[in-house]
Write a protein that holds these residues in place. Sequence first.
Motif, PDB file in Angstrom:
ATOM      1  N   UNK A 118     -18.826   6.086 -13.620  1.00 32.26           N
ATOM      2  CA  UNK A 118     -18.116   6.630 -13.083  1.00 32.26           C
ATOM      3  C   UNK A 118     -16.039   6.209 -14.463  1.00 32.26           C
ATOM      4  N   UNK A 119     -16.148   7.543 -15.257  1.00 28.18           N
ATOM      5  CA  UNK A 119     -14.542   6.811 -15.768  1.00 28.18           C
ATOM      6  C   UNK A 119     -13.887   5.515 -15.268  1.00 28.18           C
ATOM      7  N   UNK A 120     -13.011   4.837 -15.768  1.00 34.47           N
ATOM      8  CA  UNK A 120     -12.256   4.474 -14.627  1.00 34.47           C
ATOM      9  C   UNK A 120     -11.219   3.738 -16.038  1.00 34.47           C
ATOM     10  N   UNK A 121      -9.933   3.262 -15.677  1.00 38.35           N
ATOM     11  CA  UNK A 121      -8.897   2.647 -16.093  1.00 38.35           C
ATOM     12  C   UNK A 121      -8.413   1.550 -15.871  1.00 38.35           C
ATOM     13  N   UNK A 122      -7.714   0.328 -16.068  1.00 40.19           N
ATOM     14  CA  UNK A 122      -6.395   0.125 -16.229  1.00 40.19           C
ATOM     15  C   UNK A 122      -5.062   0.030 -15.748  1.00 40.19           C
ATOM     16  N   UNK A 123      -4.799  -0.438 -14.348  1.00 36.44           N
ATOM     17  CA  UNK A 123      -3.517  -0.146 -13.816  1.00 36.44           C
ATOM     18  C   UNK A 123      -2.855  -1.436 -14.872  1.00 36.44           C
ATOM     19  N   UNK A 124      -3.035  -2.552 -15.695  1.00 28.90           N
ATOM     20  CA  UNK A 124      -1.865  -3.320 -16.408  1.00 28.90           C
ATOM     21  C   UNK A 124      -2.532  -3.329 -17.969  1.00 28.90           C
ATOM     22  N   UNK A 125      -2.234  -3.879 -18.858  1.00 28.39           N
ATOM     23  CA  UNK A 125      -2.728  -4.448 -19.751  1.00 28.39           C
ATOM     24  C   UNK A 125      -3.848  -4.884 -19.854  1.00 28.39           C
ATOM     25  N   UNK A 126      -3.732  -5.963 -18.787  1.00 31.43           N
ATOM     26  CA  UNK A 126      -4.483  -7.135 -19.274  1.00 31.43           C
ATOM     27  C   UNK A 126      -5.684  -6.816 -17.831  1.00 31.43           C
ATOM     28  N   UNK A 127      -7.440  -6.506 -18.161  1.00 32.72           N
ATOM     29  CA  UNK A 127      -8.010  -6.142 -17.229  1.00 32.72           C
ATOM     30  C   UNK A 127      -8.314  -7.408 -16.454  1.00 32.72           C
ATOM     31  N   UNK A 128      -8.739  -8.325 -17.316  1.00 30.40           N
ATOM     32  CA  UNK A 128      -9.321  -9.342 -17.430  1.00 30.40           C
ATOM     33  C   UNK A 128      -8.751 -10.389 -16.811  1.00 30.40           C
TER      34      UNK A 128
END
Length: 137
Positions: A118-128
């Motif tokens: 499933x497609x996802x995204x980060x809610x901050x600039x740096x997911x790591x």
Amino acid sequence: MKKEGVWLWGQEREKRKVKKEEEVKAEKADTYLPTMETVTHLPEVKEGKCFFPFRYRDGIFYDCVQFKVKHKWCSLNETYEGYWKYCSEEDFAKCVFPFWYRRLIYWECTEDGDSFGKAWCSLTRNYNKDRIWKYCD
């Protein structure tokens, strides 16, 4: 006779001590420090903007939440103080682009790393670093 009087006096003293401890407990029950569990929950505020991230109980939330209620809601303060509203479509957290995941920069939702595809995204600039994400619509 003296022994009996001393024993009665000691017993009476013990009764007063127990009574005093019970009074102190009752006073403590009447006075308490407010905690997140004791915050007043006010009626919904229809107007207002969701504040993300917000603190509620022991967590930090980056999107609308749903705890034992029918609809998702958000806090109108950085730390929940009783002011809240039900989330509308424009209130839900937005994806942040570009975001860094593993060793790549993403400019749109990705299926990389999701075991369900499933497609996802980060809610901050740096997911790591932050590991805050949501599924894309």
